[in-house]
Write a protein that holds these residues in place. Structure first.
Motif, PDB file in Angstrom:
ATOM      1  N   GLU A 110      -9.701  62.467 -43.487  1.00  0.00           N
ATOM      2  CA  GLU A 110      -9.778  63.057 -42.154  1.00  0.00           C
ATOM      3  C   GLU A 110     -10.397  62.078 -41.158  1.00  0.00           C
ATOM      4  N   LEU A 111     -11.420  61.359 -41.577  1.00  0.00           N
ATOM      5  CA  LEU A 111     -12.035  60.355 -40.716  1.00  0.00           C
ATOM      6  C   LEU A 111     -11.072  59.194 -40.482  1.00  0.00           C
ATOM      7  N   GLY A 112     -10.314  58.839 -41.501  1.00  0.00           N
ATOM      8  CA  GLY A 112      -9.369  57.725 -41.401  1.00  0.00           C
ATOM      9  C   GLY A 112      -8.189  57.990 -40.499  1.00  0.00           C
ATOM     10  N   THR A 113      -7.824  59.251 -40.340  1.00  0.00           N
ATOM     11  CA  THR A 113      -6.711  59.542 -39.423  1.00  0.00           C
ATOM     12  C   THR A 113      -7.115  59.302 -37.980  1.00  0.00           C
ATOM     13  N   GLY A 114      -8.401  59.437 -37.691  1.00  0.00           N
ATOM     14  CA  GLY A 114      -8.880  59.254 -36.327  1.00  0.00           C
ATOM     15  C   GLY A 114      -8.599  60.428 -35.405  1.00  0.00           C
ATOM     16  N   VAL A 115      -8.069  61.523 -35.929  1.00  0.00           N
ATOM     17  CA  VAL A 115      -7.737  62.658 -35.078  1.00  0.00           C
ATOM     18  C   VAL A 115      -8.590  63.894 -35.354  1.00  0.00           C
ATOM     19  N   ARG A 116      -9.377  63.887 -36.397  1.00  0.00           N
ATOM     20  CA  ARG A 116     -10.135  65.077 -36.777  1.00  0.00           C
ATOM     21  C   ARG A 116     -11.583  65.028 -36.305  1.00  0.00           C
ATOM     22  N   THR A 117     -12.053  63.863 -35.901  1.00  0.00           N
ATOM     23  CA  THR A 117     -13.454  63.722 -35.567  1.00  0.00           C
ATOM     24  C   THR A 117     -13.636  62.752 -34.406  1.00  0.00           C
ATOM     25  N   TYR A 118     -14.858  62.553 -34.031  1.00  0.00           N
ATOM     26  CA  TYR A 118     -15.238  61.731 -32.889  1.00  0.00           C
ATOM     27  C   TYR A 118     -14.992  60.248 -33.168  1.00  0.00           C
ATOM     28  N   GLY A 124      -5.817  56.158 -42.324  1.00  0.00           N
ATOM     29  CA  GLY A 124      -5.424  55.149 -41.343  1.00  0.00           C
ATOM     30  C   GLY A 124      -3.956  54.789 -41.447  1.00  0.00           C
ATOM     31  N   VAL A 125      -3.473  54.653 -42.674  1.00  0.00           N
ATOM     32  CA  VAL A 125      -2.061  54.323 -42.879  1.00  0.00           C
ATOM     33  C   VAL A 125      -1.164  55.471 -42.414  1.00  0.00           C
ATOM     34  N   LEU A 126      -1.563  56.696 -42.679  1.00  0.00           N
ATOM     35  CA  LEU A 126      -0.766  57.842 -42.222  1.00  0.00           C
ATOM     36  C   LEU A 126      -0.656  57.856 -40.698  1.00  0.00           C
ATOM     37  N   SER A 127      -1.782  57.734 -40.016  1.00  0.00           N
ATOM     38  CA  SER A 127      -1.749  57.757 -38.540  1.00  0.00           C
ATOM     39  C   SER A 127      -0.911  56.616 -37.986  1.00  0.00           C
ATOM     40  N   GLY A 159      -6.456  48.308 -41.300  1.00  0.00           N
ATOM     41  CA  GLY A 159      -7.607  47.747 -40.590  1.00  0.00           C
ATOM     42  C   GLY A 159      -8.533  48.816 -40.046  1.00  0.00           C
ATOM     43  N   PHE A 160      -7.957  49.893 -39.507  1.00  0.00           N
ATOM     44  CA  PHE A 160      -8.768  50.993 -38.999  1.00  0.00           C
ATOM     45  C   PHE A 160      -9.557  51.639 -40.142  1.00  0.00           C
ATOM     46  N   GLY A 161      -8.869  51.925 -41.241  1.00  0.00           N
ATOM     47  CA  GLY A 161      -9.552  52.527 -42.385  1.00  0.00           C
ATOM     48  C   GLY A 161     -10.615  51.609 -42.969  1.00  0.00           C
ATOM     49  N   ALA A 162     -10.290  50.327 -43.096  1.00  0.00           N
ATOM     50  CA  ALA A 162     -11.253  49.365 -43.647  1.00  0.00           C
ATOM     51  C   ALA A 162     -12.441  49.192 -42.709  1.00  0.00           C
ATOM     52  N   GLY A 185       6.929  48.848 -31.403  1.00  0.00           N
ATOM     53  CA  GLY A 185       8.196  49.013 -32.124  1.00  0.00           C
ATOM     54  C   GLY A 185       8.332  47.928 -33.180  1.00  0.00           C
ATOM     55  N   GLY A 186       9.533  47.671 -33.603  1.00  0.00           N
ATOM     56  CA  GLY A 186       9.758  46.588 -34.551  1.00  0.00           C
ATOM     57  C   GLY A 186       9.359  46.934 -35.969  1.00  0.00           C
ATOM     58  N   SER A 187       8.918  45.938 -36.677  1.00  0.00           N
ATOM     59  CA  SER A 187       8.593  46.035 -38.093  1.00  0.00           C
ATOM     60  C   SER A 187       7.436  46.990 -38.352  1.00  0.00           C
ATOM     61  N   TYR A 188       7.461  47.607 -39.518  1.00  0.00           N
ATOM     62  CA  TYR A 188       6.375  48.502 -39.910  1.00  0.00           C
ATOM     63  C   TYR A 188       5.147  47.726 -40.376  1.00  0.00           C
ATOM     64  N   ALA A 189       5.285  46.447 -40.704  1.00  0.00           N
ATOM     65  CA  ALA A 189       4.174  45.671 -41.256  1.00  0.00           C
ATOM     66  C   ALA A 189       2.963  45.609 -40.316  1.00  0.00           C
ATOM     67  N   PRO A 190       3.128  45.324 -39.026  1.00  0.00           N
ATOM     68  CA  PRO A 190       1.949  45.345 -38.148  1.00  0.00           C
ATOM     69  C   PRO A 190       1.307  46.731 -38.052  1.00  0.00           C
ATOM     70  N   ALA A 191       2.111  47.778 -38.068  1.00  0.00           N
ATOM     71  CA  ALA A 191       1.562  49.130 -38.029  1.00  0.00           C
ATOM     72  C   ALA A 191       0.763  49.408 -39.298  1.00  0.00           C
ATOM     73  N   LEU A 192       1.302  48.997 -40.435  1.00  0.00           N
ATOM     74  CA  LEU A 192       0.592  49.164 -41.703  1.00  0.00           C
ATOM     75  C   LEU A 192      -0.729  48.405 -41.673  1.00  0.00           C
ATOM     76  N   ALA A 193      -0.704  47.174 -41.161  1.00  0.00           N
ATOM     77  CA  ALA A 193      -1.922  46.369 -41.059  1.00  0.00           C
ATOM     78  C   ALA A 193      -2.939  47.038 -40.134  1.00  0.00           C
ATOM     79  N   ALA A 194      -2.466  47.614 -39.030  1.00  0.00           N
ATOM     80  CA  ALA A 194      -3.371  48.299 -38.106  1.00  0.00           C
ATOM     81  C   ALA A 194      -4.013  49.510 -38.779  1.00  0.00           C
ATOM     82  N   GLY A 195      -3.228  50.291 -39.501  1.00  0.00           N
ATOM     83  CA  GLY A 195      -3.768  51.461 -40.202  1.00  0.00           C
ATOM     84  C   GLY A 195      -4.769  51.078 -41.273  1.00  0.00           C
TER      85      GLY A 195
END
Length: 171
Positions: A85-93, A14-17, A122-125, A110-120
């Protein structure tokens, strides 16, 4: 142990994506903030309508499962790979539209990386919660039924929250 390793893979994926989306988000900063926010809200509302069954849209995805042999070769390493692979959201359904709305929000904010990190994270969690809560329920079949009853409503609410949060942001 396997669930913990799986969860680490989900979080890392999730963080990578989200990190990739954040890096690419700089390309959209020339667009006026109001335009970007309007696009995020529009996509989030379309996602809510899709998940509510009011709109038929195909999602851009790799609609297949990760092969079972990933787990058979080496359980811990396989759980990490499967989670990643599941956490990236691009390899599976991905059945819900809300992750797509969130991806668009990360991409256009755009802007700070912190919201993007939180989103990644959050998706993984969020993906990690499903097997953890199912296991903790003590009756996986019953839990699956309760989830199926509520899933559409939960995904609609998530998309509406993304739209509302975007409307509340002042830049």
């Amino acid at each position: 142990m396997v669930l913990g390793v799986f969860t680490c893979g989900l979080l890392a994926g999730g963080v990578l994506s989200a990190g990739v989306l954040w890096l690419v988000s700089g390309l959209f900063t020339p667009l006026p903030v109001g335009v970007r926010q309007g696009l995020i809200v529009a996509v989030a509302l379309l996602a809510a309508l899709r998940d509510a069954g009011k709109l038929s849209l195909r999602l851009p995805q790799n609609a297949r499962q990760i092969p079972q042999d990933v787990l058979r070769r080496h359980l811990a390493r396989g759980a990490l790979q499967f989670g990643f692979e599941l956490g990236t959201g691009v390899r599976t359904y991905v059945s819900a539209s809300a992750p797509y709305a969130m991806a668009v929000a990360v991409l256009l904010s755009g802007g700070s990386y912190a919201p993007a990190l939180a989103a990644g994270l959050g998706f993984g969690a969020g993906r990690a919660l499903t097997p953890a809560l199912r296991r903790l329920s003590g009756d996986g079949e019953c839990w699956d039924g309760r989830l199926a009853e509520r899933l559409s409503g939960m995904t609609v609410v998530c998309s509406v929250l993304i739209a509302a949060a975007t409307c509340g942001v002042r830049q």
